[in-house]
Design an enzyme around this catalytic site. Structure first.
Site, PDB file in Angstrom:
ATOM      1  N   SER A  83       0.835  -1.202   0.000  1.00 48.24           N
ATOM      2  CA  SER A  83       0.000   0.000   0.000  1.00 48.24           C
ATOM      3  C   SER A  83       0.868   1.250   0.000  1.00 48.24           C
ATOM      4  CB  SER A  83      -0.910   0.020   1.235  1.00 48.24           C
ATOM      5  OG  SER A  83      -0.119   0.061   2.407  1.00 48.24           O
ATOM      6  N   HIS A 141      -3.966  -4.370  -3.731  1.00 45.98           N
ATOM      7  CA  HIS A 141      -3.877  -4.052  -2.306  1.00 45.98           C
ATOM      8  C   HIS A 141      -5.072  -4.580  -1.523  1.00 45.98           C
ATOM      9  CE1 HIS A 141      -4.265  -1.025   1.135  1.00 45.98           C
ATOM     10  NE2 HIS A 141      -3.373  -1.925   1.485  1.00 45.98           N
ATOM     11  N   GLU A 187      -7.978  -2.957  -3.663  1.00 50.72           N
ATOM     12  CA  GLU A 187      -7.669  -1.870  -4.589  1.00 50.72           C
ATOM     13  C   GLU A 187      -6.718  -2.381  -5.679  1.00 50.72           C
ATOM     14  OE1 GLU A 187      -7.872   2.052  -1.724  1.00 50.72           O
ATOM     15  OE2 GLU A 187      -6.119   0.746  -1.540  1.00 50.72           O
ATOM     16  N   ASN A 191      -6.751   4.265   2.249  1.00 55.61           N
ATOM     17  CA  ASN A 191      -5.762   4.684   3.246  1.00 55.61           C
ATOM     18  C   ASN A 191      -5.521   6.185   3.244  1.00 55.61           C
ATOM     19  OD1 ASN A 191      -5.384   2.231   4.452  1.00 55.61           O
ATOM     20  ND2 ASN A 191      -3.589   1.675   3.250  1.00 55.61           N
TER      21      ASN A 191
END
Length: 287
Positions: free
Chosen positions: A122, A143, A155, A194
């Site tokens: 990430s 991810h 993701e 995130n």
């Protein structure tokens, strides 16, 4: 035409890698989970057995489903064995660029030219890894979120080097293992979830460091007013305060932006070895 993946390689048997392997095996894929350490593989198998027993007890899975999934899950130390006839590779090793680049270069030499090599990172975008291979168009970020057995979102991040076909295949693979994909059309540090979470955590830490409210009160506000299942400090304890420290260090080194440095309270916890649940103490204390 949709490409069905029948044989998958996951490299790195930590919490992320082992659970990515397990959800894939549960979805009917033949999975080779590779780690350089026999001990790490043993711990991964032990942990997965524990998770699966809980799901059987809760009636979420049958004993037969779990038994069949484990029959499709192979724990190996040999990279050659793990990659033999593989159709898709997911890297989930330590967040170290040079170590990842070395691995991508090795994998590139051992798999057929149509195989996608994805990183679960990430923080390290795949454009930093793609040129370690002779197939940059087959490299992307994939991810997953911790804990993978529970979290539904994945993701898929398409760099400038990533082909449309690779991105589409990665999206279909995520659906194949019963997860929900979102496709990022360009690379951006932290991706989507995130980045949003990071802003929330930054604000929570600001409120704590400025004595506006306590850890417990801030977490309670997020749960009761924002309907979050877990507060930001409890989440930091779950994912690891050390992980947050490393991510912020990487962001600072990449940008030179002083605001990206680990905050005072994060640095204190990190240097005191208070990483959260894994050490028994973080923002909360665990028995």
């Amino acid at each position: 035409m949709k490409k069905i993946i029948n044989r998958l390689t996951v490299i790195g048997s930590g919490a992320m890698g082992s659970q990515i392997a397990m959800v894939s095996a549960l979805a009917g894929i033949d999975v080779y989970l590779r780690d350089i350490s026999e001990e790490s593989l043993r711990k991964a198998e032990e942990s997965l057995n524990g998770h699966m027993k809980k799901r059987i007890l809760k009636g979420k899975l049958s004993s037969q489903e779990v038994e069949e999934a484990f029959s499709r899950l192979h724990f190996v130390t040999s990279l050659e064995e793990a990659l033999n006839d593989t159709e898709f590779v997911i890297e989930a090793i330590v967040e170290n660029l040079e170590v990842k680049r070395q691995l991508f270069s090795e994998v590139d030499k051992l798999v057929s030219e149509d195989v996608i090599i994805a990183t679960n990172s990430s923080t390290i975008v795949s454009s930093k890894l793609a040129d370690a291979t002779k197939r940059p168009h087959k490299v992307c970020n994939l991810h997953f979120f911790n804990p993978v057995l529970v979290m539904e979102l994945v993701e898929v991040v398409k760099g400038l080097h990533t082909s449309n076909e690779t991105a589409a295949t990665a999206v279909e693979f995520v659906k194949q293992i019963n997860k929900t994909p979102i496709l990022l059309k360009k690379e951006i540090s932290g991706f989507v979830a995130n980045r949003i979470l990071g802003a929330l955590i930054d604000e929570a830490i600001y409120l704590l460091e400025n004595d506006v409210a306590t850890v417990e009160e801030i977490d309670l506000a997020c749960k009761k007013a924002l309907n979050h299942p877990i507060g930001p400090f409890a989440l930091l304890d779950l994912t690891g305060i050390d992980v947050n420290y490393y991510i912020r260090q990487i962001l600072y080194e990449e940008t030179g932006d002083e605001s990206k440095k680990p905050q005072r309270i994060i640095k204190e916890k990190y240097f005191n070895g208070e990483y959260g649940r894994k050490t028994g103490k973080g923002f909360y204390t665990y028995s």
